[in-house]
Scaffold this active site. Sequence first.
Site, PDB file in Angstrom:
ATOM      1  N   LYS A 220       0.848  -1.207   0.000  1.00  9.92           N
ATOM      2  CA  LYS A 220       0.000   0.000   0.000  1.00  9.92           C
ATOM      3  C   LYS A 220       0.878   1.250   0.000  1.00  9.92           C
ATOM      4  CE  LYS A 220      -1.749   1.518   4.032  1.00  9.92           C
ATOM      5  NZ  LYS A 220      -1.469   2.928   4.338  1.00  9.92           N
ATOM      6  N   ASN A 221       1.897   1.266   0.844  1.00 12.47           N
ATOM      7  CA  ASN A 221       2.686   2.487   1.029  1.00 12.47           C
ATOM      8  C   ASN A 221       3.719   2.711  -0.062  1.00 12.47           C
ATOM      9  OD1 ASN A 221       1.088   2.904   3.197  1.00 12.47           O
ATOM     10  ND2 ASN A 221       2.627   2.380   4.733  1.00 12.47           N
TER      11      ASN A 221
ATOM     12  N   CYS B  74      -5.298  11.854  13.057  1.00 11.70           N
ATOM     13  CA  CYS B  74      -5.828  10.500  12.905  1.00 11.70           C
ATOM     14  C   CYS B  74      -6.085   9.986  14.316  1.00 11.70           C
ATOM     15  CB  CYS B  74      -4.845   9.621  12.144  1.00 11.70           C
ATOM     16  SG  CYS B  74      -3.309   9.483  13.010  1.00 11.70           S
TER      17      CYS B  74
ATOM     18  N   ARG C 164      -1.023  14.820  12.823  1.00 12.83           N
ATOM     19  CA  ARG C 164      -0.066  14.319  11.833  1.00 12.83           C
ATOM     20  C   ARG C 164       0.395  15.543  11.008  1.00 12.83           C
ATOM     21  NH1 ARG C 164      -1.215   8.968  10.442  1.00 12.83           N
ATOM     22  NH2 ARG C 164       0.560   8.968   9.019  1.00 12.83           N
TER      23      ARG C 164
ATOM     24  N   ASP D  55       4.445   0.581  12.120  1.00 12.70           N
ATOM     25  CA  ASP D  55       3.199  -0.003  11.609  1.00 12.70           C
ATOM     26  C   ASP D  55       3.022  -1.444  12.059  1.00 12.70           C
ATOM     27  OD1 ASP D  55       3.244   1.679   8.369  1.00 12.70           O
ATOM     28  OD2 ASP D  55       2.786   2.351  10.393  1.00 12.70           O
TER      29      ASP D  55
ATOM     30  N   ARG E 269      -8.703  -0.575   4.596  1.00 16.96           N
ATOM     31  CA  ARG E 269      -7.800   0.436   4.022  1.00 16.96           C
ATOM     32  C   ARG E 269      -6.457  -0.204   3.650  1.00 16.96           C
ATOM     33  NH1 ARG E 269      -7.169   5.959   7.091  1.00 16.96           N
ATOM     34  NH2 ARG E 269      -5.775   6.082   5.319  1.00 16.96           N
TER      35      ARG E 269
HETATM   36  C1  EPZ Z   1       4.180   6.871   6.410  1.00 19.89           C
HETATM   37  O1  EPZ Z   1       3.399   7.909   6.985  1.00 19.89           O
HETATM   38  C2  EPZ Z   1       3.256   5.678   6.304  1.00 19.89           C
HETATM   39  N1  EPZ Z   1       2.135   6.002   5.432  1.00 19.89           N
HETATM   40  C3  EPZ Z   1       2.728   5.300   7.692  1.00 19.89           C
HETATM   41  O2  EPZ Z   1       1.960   4.099   7.531  1.00 19.89           O
HETATM   42  C4  EPZ Z   1       3.909   4.994   8.599  1.00 19.89           C
HETATM   43  O3  EPZ Z   1       3.427   4.759   9.900  1.00 19.89           O
HETATM   44  C5  EPZ Z   1       4.868   6.189   8.611  1.00 19.89           C
HETATM   45  O4  EPZ Z   1       5.276   6.523   7.275  1.00 19.89           O
HETATM   46  C6  EPZ Z   1       6.132   5.889   9.418  1.00 19.89           C
HETATM   47  O5  EPZ Z   1       6.792   4.792   8.870  1.00 19.89           O
HETATM   48  C7  EPZ Z   1       2.320   5.919   4.099  1.00 19.89           C
HETATM   49  O6  EPZ Z   1       3.394   5.580   3.626  1.00 19.89           O
HETATM   50  C8  EPZ Z   1       1.131   6.238   3.247  1.00 19.89           C
HETATM   51  P1  EPZ Z   1       6.300  10.105   8.514  1.00 19.89           P
HETATM   52  P2  EPZ Z   1       3.983   9.426   7.042  1.00 19.89           P
HETATM   53  O7  EPZ Z   1       6.270  11.395   7.777  1.00 19.89           O
HETATM   54  O8  EPZ Z   1       4.772   9.697   5.832  1.00 19.89           O
HETATM   55  C9  EPZ Z   1       6.446  13.412  11.892  1.00 19.89           C
HETATM   56  C10 EPZ Z   1       0.075   2.742   7.654  1.00 19.89           C
HETATM   57  O9  EPZ Z   1      -0.380   2.167   8.641  1.00 19.89           O
HETATM   58  N2  EPZ Z   1       6.247  14.391  10.816  1.00 19.89           N
HETATM   59  O10 EPZ Z   1       7.426   9.149   8.233  1.00 19.89           O
HETATM   60  O11 EPZ Z   1       2.842  10.305   7.365  1.00 19.89           O
HETATM   61  C11 EPZ Z   1       5.256  12.499  12.080  1.00 19.89           C
HETATM   62  O12 EPZ Z   1       4.276  13.116  12.902  1.00 19.89           O
HETATM   63  C12 EPZ Z   1       0.551   4.163   7.777  1.00 19.89           C
HETATM   64  O13 EPZ Z   1       0.231   2.209   6.536  1.00 19.89           O
HETATM   65  C13 EPZ Z   1       6.299  15.743  11.146  1.00 19.89           C
HETATM   66  O14 EPZ Z   1       6.481  16.126  12.307  1.00 19.89           O
HETATM   67  O15 EPZ Z   1       4.938   9.350   8.301  1.00 19.89           O
HETATM   68  C14 EPZ Z   1       5.887  11.298  12.742  1.00 19.89           C
HETATM   69  O16 EPZ Z   1       6.074  11.571  14.109  1.00 19.89           O
HETATM   70  C15 EPZ Z   1       0.213   4.744   9.134  1.00 19.89           C
HETATM   71  N3  EPZ Z   1       6.129  16.650  10.150  1.00 19.89           N
HETATM   72  C16 EPZ Z   1       7.267  11.206  12.057  1.00 19.89           C
HETATM   73  O17 EPZ Z   1       7.502  12.500  11.499  1.00 19.89           O
HETATM   74  C17 EPZ Z   1       5.938  16.285   8.845  1.00 19.89           C
HETATM   75  O18 EPZ Z   1       5.825  17.166   7.976  1.00 19.89           O
HETATM   76  C18 EPZ Z   1       7.324  10.187  10.928  1.00 19.89           C
HETATM   77  O19 EPZ Z   1       6.222  10.407  10.085  1.00 19.89           O
HETATM   78  C19 EPZ Z   1       5.892  14.902   8.540  1.00 19.89           C
HETATM   79  C20 EPZ Z   1       6.058  13.974   9.542  1.00 19.89           C
END
Ligand code: EPZ
Length: 417
Positions: free
Chosen positions: A22-23, A116, A121, A304, A396
């Site tokens: 998915k990701n 969420c 997020r 995840d 999802r």
């Molecule tokens: C991706 O989300 C995945 N989603 C998530 O999977 C996964 O949990 C996450 O990466 C971490 O591996 C998809 O790929 C569609 P991040 P993403 O930006 O990109 C903070 C699932 O279950 N952050 O790596 O949103 C954030 O809050 C989903 O399939 C900021 O602060 O995650 C977190 O603490 C859930 N500012 C950390 O960084 C930003 O602008 C990592 O988030 C962006 C992120």
Amino acid sequence: MDKIVIKGGRRLKGKVKIVGAKNAVLPVMTACLLCRGVSVIENVPRLRDVTTMGKVLERLGARVKFEGDTLQVDTSGINSHEAPYELVRTMRASIYVLGPLLAAQGKARVSLPGGCAWGPRPVDLHIRAMRELGADLEIEHGYILGKAGKLKGATIRFSMSSVGATANTMMAACRASGTTVIGNAAKEPEIIALAEFLNRMGARIKGAGTETIEIEGVRKLSAADYRIIPDRIETGTYMVAGAITAGDIQIEDCVPEHVDALTRKLIQCGIKIETGKHSIRVKGKRRIDSVDMVTAPYPGFATDMQAQFMALMAVARGNSIISESIFKDRFSHVPELRRMGAKIKIEANTAHVGYVRRLSGAPVMATDLRASAALVLAGLIADGETHISRVYHIDRGYEAIERKLGNLGARVERVPE
Ligand code: EPZ
């Protein structure tokens, strides 16, 4: 709305095939916005999030056709730069259109994603990176309003590893003038997959999968074909299903090295794991030992997989300390696991998981994708029936989960709520 009813107690046995990630497919779909033409993406899972992303692209004027596990994305008719709230709020990954729209059209109006189940997020890293590439971005009435002439390559270093921000920046930088260097880039396999697809489109990306990614901007990208990598989180979820039911499951069409951190933890718990080139065999056992775990960016233990692993630790001998270091309070599964008898105490971003001999089936509610997977796993070994409501959360990210578990011997059915 449907619910899933599970009668616990069966040891799962047999084979299960893993579908596309998915990701990986979500950013690959938005990368198609960087060109005009028809891209063909194979090994695409039938998931709600993929359907939602298809709707986002169609709202932008693309035509999306899904045949079997092949997706055709035709962007020749793109005529909009807007990703509306009613779609973005259902799926945070819609933010992946921001970079491509700014690069290809020089403008974007993208709704801010909501929070969420487990909290805010933010997308500040995405916004900062787009600005460093020369875009003008304003936030108004819940929307990101972006304008950009030709984006300019820049050196961008993320304060924390972010999959989404790395993906968005890579896509935007492909068509910027000059070279972009991303420091502290996310190293997830899905980032490597996206870079592979972009390079097939004619991009010049080096270093995907390492901390430093270099993108040399090109004037034009063209449609390309691509086969999506297997889903490492679906793989990990079925590995835990084999472990928690003391079963014997052969997981096929997967990439064992993508789940190395989980494999090592399961072996520490006493689970037998045999890995082949594209398969993993998991032999559970009745009494497993608890281990501590800390989530981390890839190649660390995937956040995840945290909820699913917690379900396993709830019935493992001893105490397990599970720390969630990626997201603040990603513990919406804990109250529901407690309803099934799990002994879990939360202190800040750490869960202290005690031992119970048996969980007990109960009516529980899915709150987000991976929390629901944890409830399914707990239901597989709980005494009696577990009714999991709001199963659209599971749909999802898991294709036909009740069919796949049923084929492994689980007593599971989907019924209208
Ligand atoms: C991706 O989300 C995945 N989603 C998530 O999977 C996964 O949990 C996450 O990466 C971490 O591996 C998809 O790929 C569609 P991040 P993403 O930006 O990109 C903070 C699932 O279950 N952050 O790596 O949103 C954030 O809050 C989903 O399939 C900021 O602060 O995650 C977190 O603490 C859930 N500012 C950390 O960084 C930003 O602008 C990592 O988030 C962006 C992120």
